[in-house]
Design an enzyme around this catalytic site. Sequence first.
Site, PDB file in Angstrom:
ATOM      1  N   SER A  47       0.820  -1.216   0.000  1.00 52.97           N
ATOM      2  CA  SER A  47       0.000   0.000   0.000  1.00 52.97           C
ATOM      3  C   SER A  47       0.851   1.262   0.000  1.00 52.97           C
ATOM      4  O   SER A  47       0.359   2.350  -0.332  1.00 52.97           O
ATOM      5  CB  SER A  47      -0.912   0.006   1.240  1.00 52.97           C
ATOM      6  OG  SER A  47      -0.135  -0.012   2.426  1.00 52.97           O
ATOM      7  N   LYS A  48       2.124   1.146   0.370  1.00 56.28           N
ATOM      8  CA  LYS A  48       2.987   2.323   0.469  1.00 56.28           C
ATOM      9  C   LYS A  48       3.315   2.929  -0.889  1.00 56.28           C
ATOM     10  O   LYS A  48       3.785   4.073  -0.956  1.00 56.28           O
ATOM     11  CB  LYS A  48       4.276   1.964   1.216  1.00 56.28           C
ATOM     12  CG  LYS A  48       4.050   1.522   2.663  1.00 56.28           C
ATOM     13  CD  LYS A  48       3.392   2.605   3.505  1.00 56.28           C
ATOM     14  CE  LYS A  48       3.311   2.203   4.970  1.00 56.28           C
ATOM     15  NZ  LYS A  48       2.706   3.245   5.823  1.00 56.28           N
TER      16      LYS A  48
END
Length: 348
Positions: A47-48
């Site tokens: 998700s980063k």
Amino acid sequence: MKKNIQVFNNVLELVGNTPLIKLNKITSSFKGNYFAKVEAFNPGHSSKDRIALYIIEEAERKGILKPGNTIVETTSGNTGFSIAMVSIIKGYKCILAVSSKSSPDKIDMLKSMGAQVYVCPAHVKADDPRSYYEVAKRLHEETDGSVYINQYFNDLNIDAHYLSTGPEIWKQTEGKITHLVACSGTGGTISGIGKYLKEQNPDIKIIGVDAYGSVLKKYHETHEFDEKEIYPYRIEGLGKNLIPTATNFDVIDEFVKVTDEESAHTAREIAKTEGLFVGYTSGAAMQAIKQLNEDETFTEDSYVVVIFPDHGSRYMSKIYSDTWMNDQGFLDSLHEKEENTQSIQYIK
């Protein structure tokens, strides 16, 4: 018959629009419906990617980042990988201060992406000069033409998920979502998604997942920072020994704490039941759902979305290693050692 083949200009065009996948076997005994937002489908496998791309492009738009600059960041591994990936495409140098709690797999990946990596001791206070927070600050001060992303105290961390992940989940569930379960580290993911979902339907429950050894749950409940809550734990990317301003505690309805051991086993269970090879924090989020079911939080009408933040390949030397699990005392406690060692047989 001709096939439509979509061509992308670079890997960054693949960030976002990750799938929502129904969970079946691992939730078969639970009330309600369960869906995983599988962030490993991002090109950097976590998700980063969303915050790295958004923060860097906002810095470019504002003239903060210029050609030839160096990006400095504090990371437990995933954000660093995403920043290194974006830096390669956009032509920036990348310096990362990494917690020693990060898996060797993550650290090796960062070096493979051309980043300059400084590994800092995990179990020191946040204001200790050896902590990865303080090391990143020092590296920024010592490096001409550098920009410090500072994800823990950067509101753009929240904005990235408010503008992308939140709307995706609302659309994918057709507005049926009743609960969001997400791990909280920097807090950007749960805060951004939670803010967007609450604006669509204030009745949606936003549930954060915290680690034993972290201060977040107690701070949420008492608004007091209690150093007595802090002690070493193994899960990386979850919980904190400080209060990140990138966490909007007002958006979160409650926190659930999970253990290192149960989270590790639950991650392995996800792989064996759902065929999803996910990371340590995904196991933590799923473990929280198990505990919430024991507390009868959900009903038959519940529509629960859980965030699976990253891919299991980053934990081959940790939770997916029988040796590491045994060294932690995790296999002996559940009598799994014999079962797991028998799953591989060598023919001589």
